[in-house]
Scaffold this motif. Structure first.
Motif, PDB file in Angstrom:
ATOM      1  N   SER A  23       1.058  -1.268   0.378  1.00  0.00           N
ATOM      2  CA  SER A  23       0.021   0.024   0.106  1.00  0.00           C
ATOM      3  C   SER A  23       1.164   1.103   0.002  1.00  0.00           C
ATOM      4  O   SER A  23      -0.017   2.165  -0.313  1.00  0.00           O
ATOM      5  CB  SER A  23      -1.160   0.049   1.298  1.00  0.00           C
ATOM      6  OG  SER A  23      -0.074   0.063   2.520  1.00  0.00           O
TER       7      SER A  23
ATOM      8  N   LYS B 267      -5.332   2.731   2.892  1.00  0.00           N
ATOM      9  CA  LYS B 267      -4.030   2.657   2.297  1.00  0.00           C
ATOM     10  C   LYS B 267      -4.573   1.740   0.943  1.00  0.00           C
ATOM     11  O   LYS B 267      -3.387   2.295   0.009  1.00  0.00           O
ATOM     12  CB  LYS B 267      -3.375   2.433   2.753  1.00  0.00           C
ATOM     13  CG  LYS B 267      -2.862   3.680   4.225  1.00  0.00           C
ATOM     14  CD  LYS B 267      -1.851   3.354   5.237  1.00  0.00           C
ATOM     15  CE  LYS B 267      -1.689   4.475   6.012  1.00  0.00           C
ATOM     16  NZ  LYS B 267      -0.333   4.245   7.009  1.00  0.00           N
ATOM     17  N   LEU B 268      -5.172   0.832   1.346  1.00  0.00           N
ATOM     18  CA  LEU B 268      -5.456  -0.459  -0.354  1.00  0.00           C
ATOM     19  C   LEU B 268      -5.629  -0.110  -0.936  1.00  0.00           C
ATOM     20  O   LEU B 268      -5.800   0.117  -2.207  1.00  0.00           O
ATOM     21  CB  LEU B 268      -6.064  -1.409   0.407  1.00  0.00           C
ATOM     22  CG  LEU B 268      -4.686  -2.529   1.537  1.00  0.00           C
ATOM     23  CD1 LEU B 268      -5.213  -3.754   2.049  1.00  0.00           C
ATOM     24  CD2 LEU B 268      -3.372  -3.324   0.354  1.00  0.00           C
TER      25      LEU B 268
ATOM     26  N   THR C  57      -7.436  -6.363  -3.780  1.00  0.00           N
ATOM     27  CA  THR C  57      -6.584  -5.442  -2.367  1.00  0.00           C
ATOM     28  C   THR C  57      -6.461  -7.569  -1.628  1.00  0.00           C
ATOM     29  O   THR C  57      -7.862  -7.442  -1.420  1.00  0.00           O
ATOM     30  CB  THR C  57      -6.508  -4.978  -1.903  1.00  0.00           C
ATOM     31  OG1 THR C  57      -8.243  -4.614  -1.794  1.00  0.00           O
ATOM     32  CG2 THR C  57      -6.346  -3.734  -2.880  1.00  0.00           C
TER      33      THR C  57
END
Length: 325
Positions: A47, A74-75, A92
């Motif tokens: 990330s 964040k991903l 993700t």
């Protein structure tokens, strides 16, 4: 006399050629090319920082990319950034590498992986005498045990893959995994451990045409480095100097090139190349030319390393002498 001199000259010229021939015959494992395009590349710590840069570069080269980190927010940001830049849809997975069951679930959802980049890591610099054991355990658990968890979770499917082209397991170490650094005791231990893991693992999975790469980046300009600099002991700064940090994209380029060539040791700058030579030990070497360089330059680089140690210990002695005044 002239004939004797000519013979001596010929022997001097032949010795390097004979050494090259011997190395060509004995270096193992053999050279290999690991394709990235249309392969599944799975990156932990994907990330931000180096992991995000590797994921971005792999996607730009036509790979199917998955990234794993703890923060789903964040991903999502990383996924959007890669998609906007490359047009590649990124999968993700939110999980903690210390949680093996969560990683096993991610494995089932992700499907077979061709290139597993074990990139996650934490570093909390501090002298061991004043560092809490909870921080030591945290670094060991994430950096070392977390790497075992990732490989243990993903390896069965990699070994059973239907795409029988060469595959790769990549471990992101550090130059602190090649040489001990003041104030990095626990971090160095966790990164040195990756080397033993990598060397033994390569022997175990070579028959499955899976090839291990061990990447040794220097200081890299990432969000993690900002936090590290806040905690780094003053004496660490004195010993390591003020060399500039590499960019994450630079490390990603070096790493991906090393992965594609199946290199076991992947240094990321000139200093890293020198460290790779002087610490070669019993590590695998695919290039007989690089093996030649290691054999020929080992003595002089060992001498150079001793000068560095002399300088470091002199700095430590001077620092403590001044502190007592």
């Amino acid at each position: 006399m002239a004939a004797l001199s000519l013979l001596s000259l010929l022997l001097i010229l032949l010795l390097p050629l004979c050494l090259l021939l011997v190395l060509y015959l004995i270096v193992r494992p053999r050279p290999v090319k690991i394709p990235i395009k249309d392969r599944h590349v799975f990156v932990t710590g994907g990330s931000s920082g180096i992991g995000l840069a590797i994921a971005h570069r792999a996607a730009s080269e036509g790979a199917r990319v998955s990234i794993l980190a703890r923060s789903q927010a964040k991903l999502d940001e990383a996924k959007q950034a890669i998609q906007l830049a490359t047009g590649v849809d990124v999968a993700t997975f939110s999980a903690d590498v210390r949680d093996f069951d969560a990683l096993r679930r991610a494995t089932e959802e992700a499907g077979p992986v061709d290139v597993l980049v074990v990139n996650h890591g934490v570093y909390l610099p501090k002298e061991l005498a004043t560092q809490e054991l909870d921080e030591v355990r945290f670094m060991i658990d994430v950096n070392l045990i977390g790497s075992f968890n990732m490989i243990k979770a993903f390896l069965p499917a990699m070994k059973a893959r239907t795409d029988r082209r060469p595959a790769s397991v990549v471990l992101m170490s550090s130059q602190a995994g090649q040489v001990g650094i003041y104030g990095y005791t626990a971090y160095c231990a966790s990164k040195f451990g990756l080397r033993g893991l990598a060397e033994a693992l390569q022997q175990e999975i070579i028959a499955d045409d899976i090839h291990v790469s061990l990447v040794f980046p220097s200081y890299t300009d990432t969000p993690g480095l900002v936090e590290e600099n806040k905690r780094r002991p003053p004496l660490t700064r004195v010993i390591t100097g003020s060399s500039g940090a590499m960019k994450a994209d630079e490390v990603a380029e070096k790493a991906l090139n090393g992965i594609k060539s199946g290199s076991f040791i992947v240094p990321c700058n000139f200093e890293g190349y020198l460290l790779a030579i002087v610490t070669a030990g019993l590590s695998p070497q695919r290039s007989y030319v690089m093996a030649f360089v290691e054999v020929v330059s080992a003595s002089i680089l060992r001498l150079t390393a001793l000068f560095f140690q002399w300088n470091w210990y002199s700095s430590i002695e001077k620092w403590h002498a001044q502190s007592k005044q």
